[in-house]
Design a protein around this motif. Structure first.
Motif, mmCIF file in Angstrom:
data_model
loop_
_atom_site.group_PDB
_atom_site.id
_atom_site.type_symbol
_atom_site.label_atom_id
_atom_site.label_comp_id
_atom_site.label_asym_id
_atom_site.label_seq_id
_atom_site.Cartn_x
_atom_site.Cartn_y
_atom_site.Cartn_z
ATOM 1 N N HIS A 112 7.529 3.857 -12.289
ATOM 2 C CA HIS A 112 6.451 3.356 -11.438
ATOM 3 C C HIS A 112 6.333 1.840 -11.525
ATOM 4 N N LEU A 113 6.622 1.275 -12.683
ATOM 5 C CA LEU A 113 6.619 -0.185 -12.783
ATOM 6 C C LEU A 113 7.706 -0.779 -11.907
ATOM 7 N N ASN A 114 8.845 -0.093 -11.826
ATOM 8 C CA ASN A 114 9.928 -0.536 -10.952
ATOM 9 C C ASN A 114 9.482 -0.509 -9.486
ATOM 10 N N LEU A 115 8.829 0.587 -9.078
ATOM 11 C CA LEU A 115 8.317 0.675 -7.711
ATOM 12 C C LEU A 115 7.286 -0.416 -7.443
ATOM 13 N N THR A 116 6.387 -0.627 -8.408
ATOM 14 C CA THR A 116 5.353 -1.647 -8.228
ATOM 15 C C THR A 116 5.956 -3.030 -8.100
ATOM 16 N N SER A 123 0.821 -1.207 0.000
ATOM 17 C CA SER A 123 0.000 0.000 0.000
ATOM 18 C C SER A 123 0.854 1.257 0.000
ATOM 19 N N GLY A 124 2.032 1.211 0.640
ATOM 20 C CA GLY A 124 2.928 2.360 0.611
ATOM 21 C C GLY A 124 3.391 2.687 -0.795
ATOM 22 N N VAL A 125 3.777 1.653 -1.548
ATOM 23 C CA VAL A 125 4.205 1.861 -2.930
ATOM 24 C C VAL A 125 3.036 2.366 -3.777
ATOM 25 N N GLN A 126 1.846 1.801 -3.569
ATOM 26 C CA GLN A 126 0.692 2.249 -4.336
ATOM 27 C C GLN A 126 0.323 3.690 -4.001
ATOM 28 N N ALA A 127 0.533 4.087 -2.748
ATOM 29 C CA ALA A 127 0.275 5.486 -2.375
ATOM 30 C C ALA A 127 1.208 6.424 -3.129
ATOM 31 N N LEU A 128 2.478 6.049 -3.241
ATOM 32 C CA LEU A 128 3.430 6.864 -3.987
ATOM 33 C C LEU A 128 3.036 6.953 -5.459
ATOM 34 N N ASN A 129 2.681 5.812 -6.041
ATOM 35 C CA ASN A 129 2.286 5.807 -7.443
ATOM 36 C C ASN A 129 1.020 6.640 -7.658
ATOM 37 N N GLN A 130 0.055 6.504 -6.750
ATOM 38 C CA GLN A 130 -1.192 7.265 -6.893
ATOM 39 C C GLN A 130 -0.945 8.758 -6.778
ATOM 40 N N LEU A 181 9.101 8.205 2.140
ATOM 41 C CA LEU A 181 9.783 8.040 0.849
ATOM 42 C C LEU A 181 9.383 9.098 -0.178
ATOM 43 N N LEU A 182 8.266 9.809 0.058
ATOM 44 C CA LEU A 182 7.764 10.746 -0.945
ATOM 45 C C LEU A 182 8.776 11.819 -1.346
#
Length: 820
Positions: A237-241, A37-44, A313-314
């Motif tokens: 973002h694919l890398n983060l995901t 969820s943390g990674v998805q929050a960054l992507n969102q 991380l933001l």
């Protein structure tokens, strides 16, 4: 319903008697949910900013008319198209500097601006008169006030001295954009009666064909669901995901291990419930309800932790996207309700996925088999051959994807298949290694050591698989980052050839500075440069003009070139292309590429291919005189100076005093390199943090597995104590067994990690960015990671081993009193 509640109460009582197992299960779900969820929050957060940018008064989300050569065109066409029934609205776009910083200036005509375009309604209905009438208003995002260090209502001045309209905040705007009335924009940009594009509104009215009004001067650009910025940042973002998904899977290993071992201990309870008349369907339904309740509780905590991870991380993510792609990301998280619901859903789905195999195996075990204390381990062993065969199949899939795949998704699929196959094959390799150790042992205690390690393997395999994945990814990403770091430093030395860089405010000031520098004895050479943008095959590229100087010949990072490449570049009919442009257009040395120039296309022979790391767009390098001949209107404001290092500070001070240049218009090589390295470091700070989180979760998985196994290990250890092996020696043996399997796993993870690094460098990086890095192996880094892995295994094993060493003899004697 009451029967289900009673069954649920019976099942939940197990967690009350075994709080460590409950903690294990919750830790696994919390860590998995938090990281994902943390990674998805960054992507969102980033994608919300892209949407704001794309929807800003048109952008890629709106149909528009543009000049065929992407230049400005006459405002008269707007008038003629309106008369012909076209619902168009003019926009003028340019750059303006405030306080030494460059901003995107948009001039719009709010009366004709279509209501469905971007943020038009906010202008069309509120304060329209103050926006239109002099001195007008300048709309900015809230973040711009802090960037400019000005309050709302202030009237800043541009670098040229022009007074700008007063500032008014509009929350829907993206940072870095200034919006004014088009008449004011034409005055500020010195472009009277010129416009950049015409936005097209929706209408059912009949309109005259475009060719009859504008001839072939304009072309229609259809709306795009995905903006250029989104396409550029997809790989990031694919890398983060991918890292978030890996962390999620590692967390689920903990959940799978905890649930499996809990079922093993609850099999007598399950047998009793079945014998009491509880159907298999009802039992499974209550088990699912129990899991969902636990997953929801853990999911809420995991979301809070994920929010904190994303918030920490933001800043690094925002700096990376700004430095690499020019994307402006706000520094505070603004999350939608869908994120919270998705986080809870992923927690529940993950828990059910982790428990699926356990539920299936438990419900299919015969009732009498459930009375056997080791039925669960026996059932696990039957899967070893099947799991090994599945690993081989996954490796074959990885090879097929590597050979036939031709996209970024296929590159990540190769990486995923490689890691999955290695994880599935790990138990078989460990079983083989331990079997060889058992066959080579002579003394009875040594034979028991290896045999018992094999028997214990089924309970530790998932934790060891998590450790293997975490270590392999750490090795792979660490090797890639260090390879990039080494290459990046040498590449910077080549690209930043000049000692001082100047960006004048206009051509007049550039000419004055050049004349003044010609009289300075410390200036060894003046290297003018210019750049412009064009499109090739529908994609934007940058054309860079280089001076004919020996320093470029010595330092420019050419990967391939002809023998007379620099001599050919000087003639103006040849050029260098960046590696990513060469890959995208499938260009080789000797090929010809046509760059769109004014009047006609500019045919250039490719005589060199160079590295251009960090640039998401393709680039061409040509002789600066030839560039200015084909693009005479581009600014000639950039200068590079060759100066002795010791004389750089004095020259910079003199330039600042003479021409009033600030730190954004005047930089030395050392400052530029430091800023580039800072952006580089922050770019990979996110990756390093996710690596650390993943390795930490793997360590927790090993710890929780050992703690959960510690009680079930007593029947194997008590007979050895009874024949004279001391508790301290038993504890040492248990520690040695854990360290042995951890060492074997780590030794297998190191070559796997190097293979992951190669896959990242040669496959994923090339598909994502268009360039390929040199592959380097760093033995010291591998040794350090080996030490970290063994330290993590030691910490994980310490608590169960200390518990065994301090165990009272009565606990061991009790083993023989119980029915086993």
């Amino acid at each position: 319903m009451s029967r289900m509640l009673w069954i649920l109460a019976v099942l939940l009582s197990h967690w009350r008697r075994h709080p460590m197992q409950l903690a294990t299960l919750l830790i696994g779900l919390i860590s998995a949910t938090a990281l994902w969820s943390g990674v998805q929050a960054l992507n969102q957060q980033a994608r919300n900013s892209y949407d704001r940018a794309a929807a800003t008064f048109g952008g890629a989300r709106t149909a528009m008319l543009v000049d065929r050569e992407n230049a400005t065109f006459s405002q008269q066409l707007f008038i003629e198209l309106r008369r012909a029934g076209w619902p168009v609205s003019p926009v003028l776009e340019g750059r303006i500097q405030i306080g030494g910083r460059s901003f995107r200036l948009l001039g719009v005509e709010p009366v004709t601006l279509p209501a469905e375009v971007g943020n038009a309604p906010a202008i069309g209905k509120a304060d329209l008169q103050s926006f239109l009438t002099p001195p007008g208003e300048m709309l900015v995002a809230p973040e711009m006030l802090s960037d400019l260090n000005l309050p709302e209502g202030a009237t800043p001045s541009a670098n040229g001295g022009a007074l700008l309209p007063r500032l008014r905040v509009q929350p829907q705007l993206v940072p870095g954009v200034l919006v004014v009335d088009i008449g004011i924009a034409q005055r500020l940009l010195n472009m009277p009666d010129r416009i950049s594009r015409l936005l097209i509104g929706k209408t059912n009215a009949r309109r005259v064909p475009l060719e009859e009004v504008a001839g072939d001067e304009l072309r229609l650009v259809e709306p795009d669901a995905e903006s250029d910025l989104e396409r550029l940042t997809d790989s990031f973002h694919l890398n983060l995901t991918a890292f978030g998904l890996l962390s999620f899977v590692v967390g689920l290993f903990i959940v799978n291990s905890a649930i499996g071992l809990a079922f093993e201990q609850r099999l007598p309870v399950l047998r009793t419930l079945r014998a009491s008349g509880v159907s298999a369907a009802m039992l499974n339904a209550v088990l699912v309800v129990e899991l969902v309740l636990l997953a929801l509780a853990a999911g809420i905590v995991g979301l809070v932790c994920g929010y904190l991870i994303a918030a920490s991380l933001l800043p690094n993510v925002a700096a990376s996207l700004r430095g690499l792609y020019g994307a402006q990301i706000p520094g505070q998280l603004t999350l939608k309700p869908e994120w919270w619901l998705a986080g809870l859903a992923i927690s529940v789905v993950g828990a059910l996925a982790a428990a699926a195999a356990s539920l299936t195996k438990a419900i299919r075990l015969p009732v009498l088999a459930a009375a056997q204390p080791y039925a669960w381990q026996q059932a696990q062993h039957r899967w070893l051959k099947f799991q090994s065969a599945l690993a081989l199949a996954v490796f074959a899939l990885a090879g097929w994807l590597l050979w036939f795949g031709d996209s970024l998704v296929s590159g990540f699929a190769v990486l995923a298949a490689l890691l999955l196959g290695a994880a599935l094959g790990l138990p078989a390799l460990l079983e083989l290694a331990l079997l060889l150790g058992q066959r080579s042992a002579n003394r009875p205690l040594a034979v028991w050591f290896w045999a018992d390690s094999r028997q214990q393997l089924s309970g530790l395999s998932l934790a060891l698989m998590a450790l293997l994945l975490a270590l392999a990814v750490n090795v792979g990403v660490g090797t890639m980052v260090d390879s990039f770091s080494r290459t990046f430093v040498s590449w910077l030395d080549g690209r930043l050839a000049a000692d001082v860089y100047i960006n004048a405010s206009d051509d007049t000031q550039a000419a004055e500075i050049t004349a003044w520098l010609g009289q300075r004895p410390e200036v060894e050479a003046i290297l003018p440069s210019s750049r412009t943008e064009a499109q090739i095959d529908g994609a934007p590229i940058e054309i860079l003009g280089l001076a004919d100087d020996a320093i470029y010949r010595d330092r420019w990072p050419l990967l391939q070139s002809t023998a007379d490449a620099w001599d050919r570049l000087r003639t103006g009919d040849a050029g260098f292309v960046s590696e990513q442009l060469a890959r995208r257009l499938k260009l080789a040395i000797g090929d010809e590429v046509e760059a769109p120039a004014h009047g006609a296309n500019w045919a250039l022979e490719v005589v060199g291919i160079y590295a251009d790391y960090g640039n998401p767009r393709g680039q061409m390098a040509v002789n600066i005189d030839a560039l200015l001949n084909h693009f005479p209107e581009i600014p000639r404001t950039r200068l590079g100076l060759r100066v002795a290092t010791a004389k750089v500070p004095a020259l910079i001070s003199a330039l600042q005093g003479k021409f009033g240049l600030d730190q954004r218009s005047l930089l030395d090589q050392a400052t530029l390199k430091a800023e580039s390295k800072r952006i580089f470091s922050r770019t990979f700070a996110v990756t390093a943090a996710l690596n650390a989180f993943t390795l930490g979760v793997a360590g927790i998985a090993l710890l929780t597995s050992l703690l959960t196994l510690s009680n079930s290990r007593l029947p194997q250890l008590a007979p050895l104590w009874a024949i004279g092996v001391t508790r301290r020696r038993l504890a040492s043996i248990e520690l040695l067994k854990t360290m042995s399997v951890a060492l074997i796993t780590t030794l297998l993870a190191l070559p796997l990690g190097l293979l992951v690094a190669w896959c990242l460098i040669a496959v994923v990086n090339v598909k994502a960015f268009g360039w390929r890095l040199p592959f380097h192996v760093f033995p010291l880094q591998l040794l350090q990671l080996l030490g970290v892995a063994m330290a993590a295994a030691l910490c994980a094993a310490a608590l169960p081993v200390l518990k065994l060493a301090r165990m009272q003899p009565t606990s061991l004697i009790k083993i023989f009193a119980d029915e086993r």
